[in-house]
Motif scaffolding. Structure first.
Motif, PDB file in Angstrom:
ATOM      1  N   ARG A  62       0.822  -1.208   0.000  1.00 42.25           N
ATOM      2  CA  ARG A  62       0.000   0.000   0.000  1.00 42.25           C
ATOM      3  C   ARG A  62       0.854   1.256   0.000  1.00 42.25           C
ATOM      4  O   ARG A  62       0.561   2.218  -0.716  1.00 42.25           O
ATOM      5  N   ILE A  63       1.927   1.234   0.781  1.00 45.33           N
ATOM      6  CA  ILE A  63       2.815   2.403   0.835  1.00 45.33           C
ATOM      7  C   ILE A  63       3.487   2.610  -0.517  1.00 45.33           C
ATOM      8  O   ILE A  63       3.576   3.748  -1.016  1.00 45.33           O
ATOM      9  N   SER A  64       3.957   1.533  -1.138  1.00 49.62           N
ATOM     10  CA  SER A  64       4.602   1.656  -2.453  1.00 49.62           C
ATOM     11  C   SER A  64       3.640   2.230  -3.484  1.00 49.62           C
ATOM     12  O   SER A  64       4.024   3.063  -4.325  1.00 49.62           O
ATOM     13  N   LYS A  65       2.392   1.802  -3.415  1.00 51.05           N
ATOM     14  CA  LYS A  65       1.388   2.303  -4.346  1.00 51.05           C
ATOM     15  C   LYS A  65       1.136   3.790  -4.119  1.00 51.05           C
ATOM     16  O   LYS A  65       1.029   4.575  -5.078  1.00 51.05           O
ATOM     17  N   LEU A  66       1.071   4.203  -2.865  1.00 50.40           N
ATOM     18  CA  LEU A  66       0.845   5.618  -2.548  1.00 50.40           C
ATOM     19  C   LEU A  66       2.030   6.480  -2.975  1.00 50.40           C
ATOM     20  O   LEU A  66       1.853   7.616  -3.424  1.00 50.40           O
ATOM     21  N   VAL A  67       3.232   5.942  -2.840  1.00 48.68           N
ATOM     22  CA  VAL A  67       4.427   6.685  -3.265  1.00 48.68           C
ATOM     23  C   VAL A  67       4.333   7.010  -4.749  1.00 48.68           C
ATOM     24  O   VAL A  67       4.634   8.139  -5.183  1.00 48.68           O
ATOM     25  N   ALA A  68       3.889   6.029  -5.541  1.00 51.29           N
ATOM     26  CA  ALA A  68       3.773   6.241  -6.983  1.00 51.29           C
ATOM     27  C   ALA A  68       2.595   7.142  -7.332  1.00 51.29           C
ATOM     28  O   ALA A  68       2.698   8.023  -8.204  1.00 51.29           O
ATOM     29  N   GLN A  69       1.458   6.929  -6.662  1.00 54.63           N
ATOM     30  CA  GLN A  69       0.247   7.687  -6.980  1.00 54.63           C
ATOM     31  C   GLN A  69       0.366   9.165  -6.603  1.00 54.63           C
ATOM     32  O   GLN A  69      -0.122  10.040  -7.324  1.00 54.63           O
ATOM     33  N   LEU A  70       1.012   9.435  -5.459  1.00 57.00           N
ATOM     34  CA  LEU A  70       1.046  10.805  -4.931  1.00 57.00           C
ATOM     35  C   LEU A  70       2.409  11.469  -5.094  1.00 57.00           C
ATOM     36  O   LEU A  70       2.594  12.603  -4.666  1.00 57.00           O
ATOM     37  N   ASN A  71       3.363  10.728  -5.705  1.00 57.51           N
ATOM     38  CA  ASN A  71       4.709  11.262  -5.889  1.00 57.51           C
ATOM     39  C   ASN A  71       5.299  11.721  -4.545  1.00 57.51           C
ATOM     40  O   ASN A  71       5.767  12.856  -4.390  1.00 57.51           O
ATOM     41  N   LEU A  72       5.288  10.808  -3.578  1.00 57.86           N
ATOM     42  CA  LEU A  72       5.767  11.129  -2.233  1.00 57.86           C
ATOM     43  C   LEU A  72       7.287  11.258  -2.209  1.00 57.86           C
ATOM     44  O   LEU A  72       7.999  10.587  -2.960  1.00 57.86           O
ATOM     45  N   THR A  73       7.779  12.101  -1.329  1.00 55.13           N
ATOM     46  CA  THR A  73       9.216  12.262  -1.140  1.00 55.13           C
ATOM     47  C   THR A  73       9.745  11.128  -0.253  1.00 55.13           C
ATOM     48  O   THR A  73       8.964  10.459   0.441  1.00 55.13           O
ATOM     49  N   PRO A  74      11.063  10.912  -0.244  1.00 54.32           N
ATOM     50  CA  PRO A  74      11.629   9.882   0.651  1.00 54.32           C
ATOM     51  C   PRO A  74      11.274  10.131   2.118  1.00 54.32           C
ATOM     52  O   PRO A  74      11.054   9.179   2.878  1.00 54.32           O
ATOM     53  N   GLU A  75      11.229  11.400   2.512  1.00 54.73           N
ATOM     54  CA  GLU A  75      10.879  11.718   3.902  1.00 54.73           C
ATOM     55  C   GLU A  75       9.424  11.338   4.197  1.00 54.73           C
ATOM     56  O   GLU A  75       9.118  10.802   5.272  1.00 54.73           O
ATOM     57  N   GLN A  76       8.540  11.611   3.251  1.00 48.63           N
ATOM     58  CA  GLN A  76       7.135  11.247   3.439  1.00 48.63           C
ATOM     59  C   GLN A  76       6.965   9.725   3.487  1.00 48.63           C
ATOM     60  O   GLN A  76       6.206   9.199   4.302  1.00 48.63           O
ATOM     61  N   GLU A  77       7.693   9.027   2.629  1.00 45.42           N
ATOM     62  CA  GLU A  77       7.632   7.568   2.622  1.00 45.42           C
ATOM     63  C   GLU A  77       8.121   7.006   3.954  1.00 45.42           C
ATOM     64  O   GLU A  77       7.528   6.056   4.507  1.00 45.42           O
ATOM     65  N   ALA A  78       9.174   7.592   4.510  1.00 45.60           N
ATOM     66  CA  ALA A  78       9.704   7.127   5.792  1.00 45.60           C
ATOM     67  C   ALA A  78       8.678   7.316   6.907  1.00 45.60           C
ATOM     68  O   ALA A  78       8.564   6.477   7.811  1.00 45.60           O
ATOM     69  N   SER A  79       7.914   8.398   6.853  1.00 48.41           N
ATOM     70  CA  SER A  79       6.882   8.637   7.866  1.00 48.41           C
ATOM     71  C   SER A  79       5.802   7.566   7.807  1.00 48.41           C
ATOM     72  O   SER A  79       5.320   7.089   8.842  1.00 48.41           O
ATOM     73  N   LEU A  80       5.414   7.178   6.595  1.00 47.74           N
ATOM     74  CA  LEU A  80       4.412   6.130   6.445  1.00 47.74           C
ATOM     75  C   LEU A  80       4.937   4.791   6.955  1.00 47.74           C
ATOM     76  O   LEU A  80       4.204   4.025   7.599  1.00 47.74           O
ATOM     77  N   LYS A  81       6.195   4.499   6.672  1.00 46.66           N
ATOM     78  CA  LYS A  81       6.769   3.231   7.121  1.00 46.66           C
ATOM     79  C   LYS A  81       6.871   3.179   8.644  1.00 46.66           C
ATOM     80  O   LYS A  81       6.683   2.110   9.247  1.00 46.66           O
ATOM     81  N   LYS A  82       7.136   4.305   9.266  1.00 47.14           N
ATOM     82  CA  LYS A  82       7.180   4.344  10.731  1.00 47.14           C
ATOM     83  C   LYS A  82       5.797   4.078  11.315  1.00 47.14           C
ATOM     84  O   LYS A  82       5.639   3.322  12.292  1.00 47.14           O
ATOM     85  N   ALA A  83       4.757   4.689  10.704  1.00 49.22           N
ATOM     86  CA  ALA A  83       3.390   4.463  11.174  1.00 49.22           C
ATOM     87  C   ALA A  83       3.003   2.995  11.018  1.00 49.22           C
ATOM     88  O   ALA A  83       2.360   2.403  11.889  1.00 49.22           O
ATOM     89  N   ALA A  84       3.418   2.381   9.895  1.00 44.87           N
ATOM     90  CA  ALA A  84       3.119   0.970   9.665  1.00 44.87           C
ATOM     91  C   ALA A  84       3.837   0.088  10.679  1.00 44.87           C
ATOM     92  O   ALA A  84       3.267  -0.894  11.183  1.00 44.87           O
ATOM     93  N   ALA A  85       5.089   0.440  11.005  1.00 44.49           N
ATOM     94  CA  ALA A  85       5.847  -0.352  11.983  1.00 44.49           C
ATOM     95  C   ALA A  85       5.203  -0.276  13.363  1.00 44.49           C
ATOM     96  O   ALA A  85       5.126  -1.274  14.088  1.00 44.49           O
ATOM     97  N   ASP A  86       4.719   0.908  13.730  1.00 44.57           N
ATOM     98  CA  ASP A  86       4.036   1.063  15.018  1.00 44.57           C
ATOM     99  C   ASP A  86       2.776   0.192  15.066  1.00 44.57           C
ATOM    100  O   ASP A  86       2.482  -0.438  16.090  1.00 44.57           O
ATOM    101  N   ARG A  87       2.027   0.160  13.970  1.00 42.46           N
ATOM    102  CA  ARG A  87       0.819  -0.654  13.926  1.00 42.46           C
ATOM    103  C   ARG A  87       1.164  -2.150  14.035  1.00 42.46           C
ATOM    104  O   ARG A  87       0.486  -2.900  14.747  1.00 42.46           O
ATOM    105  N   MET A  88       2.212  -2.586  13.359  1.00 45.58           N
ATOM    106  CA  MET A  88       2.610  -3.984  13.426  1.00 45.58           C
ATOM    107  C   MET A  88       3.041  -4.366  14.844  1.00 45.58           C
ATOM    108  O   MET A  88       2.772  -5.479  15.303  1.00 45.58           O
ATOM    109  N   ASN A  89       3.670  -3.449  15.548  1.00 45.33           N
ATOM    110  CA  ASN A  89       4.053  -3.727  16.934  1.00 45.33           C
ATOM    111  C   ASN A  89       2.817  -3.911  17.809  1.00 45.33           C
ATOM    112  O   ASN A  89       2.795  -4.763  18.705  1.00 45.33           O
ATOM    113  N   ARG A  90       1.773  -3.120  17.560  1.00 43.75           N
ATOM    114  CA  ARG A  90       0.523  -3.260  18.314  1.00 43.75           C
ATOM    115  C   ARG A  90      -0.128  -4.608  18.028  1.00 43.75           C
ATOM    116  O   ARG A  90      -0.644  -5.274  18.931  1.00 43.75           O
ATOM    117  N   PHE A  91      -0.120  -5.016  16.764  1.00 46.83           N
ATOM    118  CA  PHE A  91      -0.676  -6.314  16.406  1.00 46.83           C
ATOM    119  C   PHE A  91       0.107  -7.447  17.081  1.00 46.83           C
ATOM    120  O   PHE A  91      -0.472  -8.424  17.546  1.00 46.83           O
TER     121      PHE A  91
END
Length: 290
Positions: A62-91
């Motif tokens: 999903r993050i890879s798709k959003l990077v392509a669709q919205l032309n996200l910067t590396p910094e924006q992509e890193a923020s999404l990956k951090k949010a995903a990692a936090d969610r995985m830790n909760r799971f």
């Protein structure tokens, strides 16, 4: 020198039996039972890992798709990956039992990716995101309507009936897509994590068979399996009634009866089959039901 009274006390003490403390004998576990227990733990551990891997892969895709669709910067992509990692830790905490049930709704009611996007997108990217979401919902609505139309294939519909039925099913899909309950999200997360894809009917029945997040948080969970199955059966019957009634403007009486029979036979997949085998007396029949 020992007096007579002391001698009597000593003799009495020597004659008094000492009651040994009761000792619980150790549970004797056979090698076969130990092996089965180890196999069950190993299978549970592997299923948890498979679930985590699939969920992580889903978030990464999903993050890879959003990077392509919205032309996200590396910094924006890193923020999404951090949010995903936090969610995985909760799971992971939830699966290991180290989780507060009062946080269940928050875990399944929130989309951490959407929350992170709201904080990092530019106005132009936010506008593009809204367009992406609209297209995704439209595609899901169309796919669901077509799947529901396929369930009418046994009724020998005319082209006019097919067109009218599709219009009704499309409007129904517009109402349901994007309005899933937390319980639906929980079931989808579990089944997708195990590589199982459920259609809308099966998902609805599976959802009916588990407690809601509100019930889990409050601790008010129905404990009687028969009562749980009866509640799920009632929900499945209500779904079938609603589907059949929606087709009343399109189908004749014979087609209505056949449609109801088809839905009862097919709805819910394995979950529906389990409920259809549940008798009014609350028993699951085997073989010929005797």
């Amino acid at each position: 020198q020992i007096t007579a009274s002391e001698s009597e006390k000593r003799e009495t003490s020597e004659r008094t039996p000492v009651t040994p403390q009761e000792v619980t004998p150790p549970i004797d576990i056979t090698p076969l039972e130990r092996e089965r227990s180890e196999q069950a733990r190993d299978m549970g551990s592997r299923m948890q890992q498979m679930f985590k891997n699939r969920q992580q892969a889903k978030l990464d895709a999903r993050i890879s798709k959003l990077v392509a669709q919205l032309n996200l910067t590396p910094e924006q992509e890193a923020s999404l990956k951090k949010a995903a990692a936090d969610r995985m830790n909760r799971f992971a905490e939830m699966m290991e039992g180290d989780f507060d049930p009062s946080n269940m709704s928050e875990l399944f009611n929130t989309d951490v990716i959407d929350e992170a996007l709201a904080e990092i997108l530019t106005p132009e990217q936010q506008e593009e995101l809204e367009g992406v979401k609209k297209r995704e919902i439209a595609n899901k609505v169309e796919a669901q309507a077509l799947k529901e139309l396929a369930k009418l294939s046994n009724l020998d519909l005319s082209q006019e009936q097919k067109d009218a039925a599709y219009d009704i099913l499309y409007k129904n899909a517009e109402t349901s897509v994007g309005n899933e309950t937390p319980a639906t999200g929980l079931v989808s997360m579990i089944t997708e994590g195990l590589g199982i894809e459920l259609d809308s009917d099966t998902l609805g029945i599976a959802t009916a068979m588990i407690p809601s997040t509100d019930d889990i948080e409050s601790g008010e969970i129905e404990q009687d399996p028969r009562a749980m199955m009866a509640q799920a059966q009632a929900k499945m019957d209500a779904r079938i009634d609603a589907k059949v009634e929606a087709m009343r403007p399109v189908l004749n009486d014979n087609q209505m009866d056949q449609y109801r029979k088809d839905l009862k036979l097919k709805s819910g997949g394995v979950f529906g089959g389990l409920l259809n085998g549940f008798t009014t007396e609350g028993e699951i029949p085997f073989g010929n039901g005797e």
